[in-house]
Design a protein around this motif. Structure first.
Motif, PDB file in Angstrom:
ATOM      1  N   GLU A 115      -9.009 -67.371  92.244  1.00 39.34           N
ATOM      2  CA  GLU A 115      -8.376 -68.122  93.333  1.00 39.34           C
ATOM      3  C   GLU A 115      -7.162 -68.880  92.816  1.00 39.34           C
ATOM      4  O   GLU A 115      -6.105 -68.887  93.438  1.00 39.34           O
ATOM      5  CB  GLU A 115      -9.378 -69.082  93.972  1.00 39.34           C
ATOM      6  CG  GLU A 115      -8.807 -69.900  95.103  1.00 39.34           C
ATOM      7  CD  GLU A 115      -8.342 -69.080  96.291  1.00 39.34           C
ATOM      8  OE1 GLU A 115      -7.359 -69.493  96.941  1.00 39.34           O
ATOM      9  OE2 GLU A 115      -8.938 -68.032  96.572  1.00 39.34           O
ATOM     10  N   ARG A 116      -7.285 -69.511  91.659  1.00 39.99           N
ATOM     11  CA  ARG A 116      -6.166 -70.241  91.068  1.00 39.99           C
ATOM     12  C   ARG A 116      -5.019 -69.275  90.747  1.00 39.99           C
ATOM     13  O   ARG A 116      -3.849 -69.573  91.007  1.00 39.99           O
ATOM     14  CB  ARG A 116      -6.641 -70.985  89.821  1.00 39.99           C
ATOM     15  CG  ARG A 116      -5.626 -71.963  89.300  1.00 39.99           C
ATOM     16  CD  ARG A 116      -6.160 -72.842  88.177  1.00 39.99           C
ATOM     17  NE  ARG A 116      -6.493 -72.048  86.997  1.00 39.99           N
ATOM     18  CZ  ARG A 116      -7.676 -72.058  86.389  1.00 39.99           C
ATOM     19  NH1 ARG A 116      -8.665 -72.793  86.844  1.00 39.99           N
ATOM     20  NH2 ARG A 116      -7.890 -71.316  85.317  1.00 39.99           N
ATOM     21  N   ARG A 163      -2.996 -68.237  93.823  1.00 36.66           N
ATOM     22  CA  ARG A 163      -2.098 -69.253  94.381  1.00 36.66           C
ATOM     23  C   ARG A 163      -0.743 -69.280  93.697  1.00 36.66           C
ATOM     24  O   ARG A 163       0.208 -69.826  94.237  1.00 36.66           O
ATOM     25  CB  ARG A 163      -2.751 -70.628  94.306  1.00 36.66           C
ATOM     26  CG  ARG A 163      -3.844 -70.837  95.340  1.00 36.66           C
ATOM     27  CD  ARG A 163      -4.238 -72.294  95.436  1.00 36.66           C
ATOM     28  NE  ARG A 163      -4.752 -72.819  94.196  1.00 36.66           N
ATOM     29  CZ  ARG A 163      -6.036 -72.955  93.907  1.00 36.66           C
ATOM     30  NH1 ARG A 163      -6.954 -72.593  94.757  1.00 36.66           N
ATOM     31  NH2 ARG A 163      -6.419 -73.456  92.734  1.00 36.66           N
ATOM     32  N   HIS A 164      -0.630 -68.709  92.494  1.00 33.64           N
ATOM     33  CA  HIS A 164       0.643 -68.711  91.766  1.00 33.64           C
ATOM     34  C   HIS A 164       1.536 -67.601  92.285  1.00 33.64           C
ATOM     35  O   HIS A 164       1.093 -66.522  92.618  1.00 33.64           O
ATOM     36  CB  HIS A 164       0.430 -68.515  90.264  1.00 33.64           C
ATOM     37  CG  HIS A 164      -0.162 -69.700  89.589  1.00 33.64           C
ATOM     38  ND1 HIS A 164       0.300 -70.982  89.768  1.00 33.64           N
ATOM     39  CD2 HIS A 164      -1.205 -69.802  88.741  1.00 33.64           C
ATOM     40  CE1 HIS A 164      -0.416 -71.818  89.056  1.00 33.64           C
ATOM     41  NE2 HIS A 164      -1.351 -71.129  88.414  1.00 33.64           N
ATOM     42  N   ARG A 223       0.920 -69.968 104.388  1.00 30.72           N
ATOM     43  CA  ARG A 223      -0.459 -69.885 103.895  1.00 30.72           C
ATOM     44  C   ARG A 223      -0.792 -68.460 103.447  1.00 30.72           C
ATOM     45  O   ARG A 223      -1.487 -68.266 102.461  1.00 30.72           O
ATOM     46  CB  ARG A 223      -1.432 -70.333 104.981  1.00 30.72           C
ATOM     47  CG  ARG A 223      -2.869 -70.190 104.559  1.00 30.72           C
ATOM     48  CD  ARG A 223      -3.738 -71.212 105.235  1.00 30.72           C
ATOM     49  NE  ARG A 223      -5.112 -71.051 104.841  1.00 30.72           N
ATOM     50  CZ  ARG A 223      -5.659 -71.622 103.771  1.00 30.72           C
ATOM     51  NH1 ARG A 223      -4.943 -72.403 103.011  1.00 30.72           N
ATOM     52  NH2 ARG A 223      -6.914 -71.428 103.480  1.00 30.72           N
TER      53      ARG A 223
END
Length: 144
Positions: A138-139, A142-143, A59
């Motif tokens: 945020e997107r 995540r990468h 996470r």
């Protein structure tokens, strides 16, 4: 200015803005005893609940040995505790203690209060733009 130069400029401006905002948010910490990595791990446990060290490492996007050190430091501060996994004897479950929950609430409260004050100074349109930008950032985060 070329499109590539515009993109570099955006990347540079975004990087600097994030660094500066992060610096201001760090200044809102309850103390300097806990590192940013440790605060992030505490926040994940607070939001997501108990998890294994491997789940927490995934996470947080760090290697399991690094998370093991983070958990050990947080145990030393009595902010987390490990207990046996109910079905896998090789695993442990990491849980926030009451002290850890209180620390996260205090830290989040200070940071969010500071951010709320800054956001209140903006127009409705600026807040809508930031809301959309937060989704995009945020997107991006995540990468890999």
């Amino acid at each position: 200015m070329s499109e590539a130069a515009d993109e570099r400029s955006l990347a540079s401006r975004l990087r600097l803005a994030v660094v500066r905002l992060n610096r201001r948010l760090r200044a809102q910490r309850a103390d300097n005893e806990v590192s940013l990595t440790q605060i992030s791990a505490l926040s994940s446990l607070y939001k997501c609940g108990p998890m294994t060290p491997g789940q927490l490492a995934a996470r947080e996007g760090v290697q399991p040995p690094s998370m093991t050190r983070v958990i050990a430091a947080l145990e030393g501060l009595e902010y987390v505790e490990r207990s046996p996994h109910p079905t896998d004897g090789r695993q442990a479950i990491v849980t926030l203690t009451k002290e850890g929950q209180d620390y996260v609430r205090t830290t989040i409260s200070r940071r969010e209060m500071w951010l709320d004050q800054r956001l209140a100074e903006l127009t409705d349109e600026e807040r809508r733009v930031l809301s959309k930008a937060a989704e995009i950032i945020e997107r991006m985060a995540r990468h890999n």
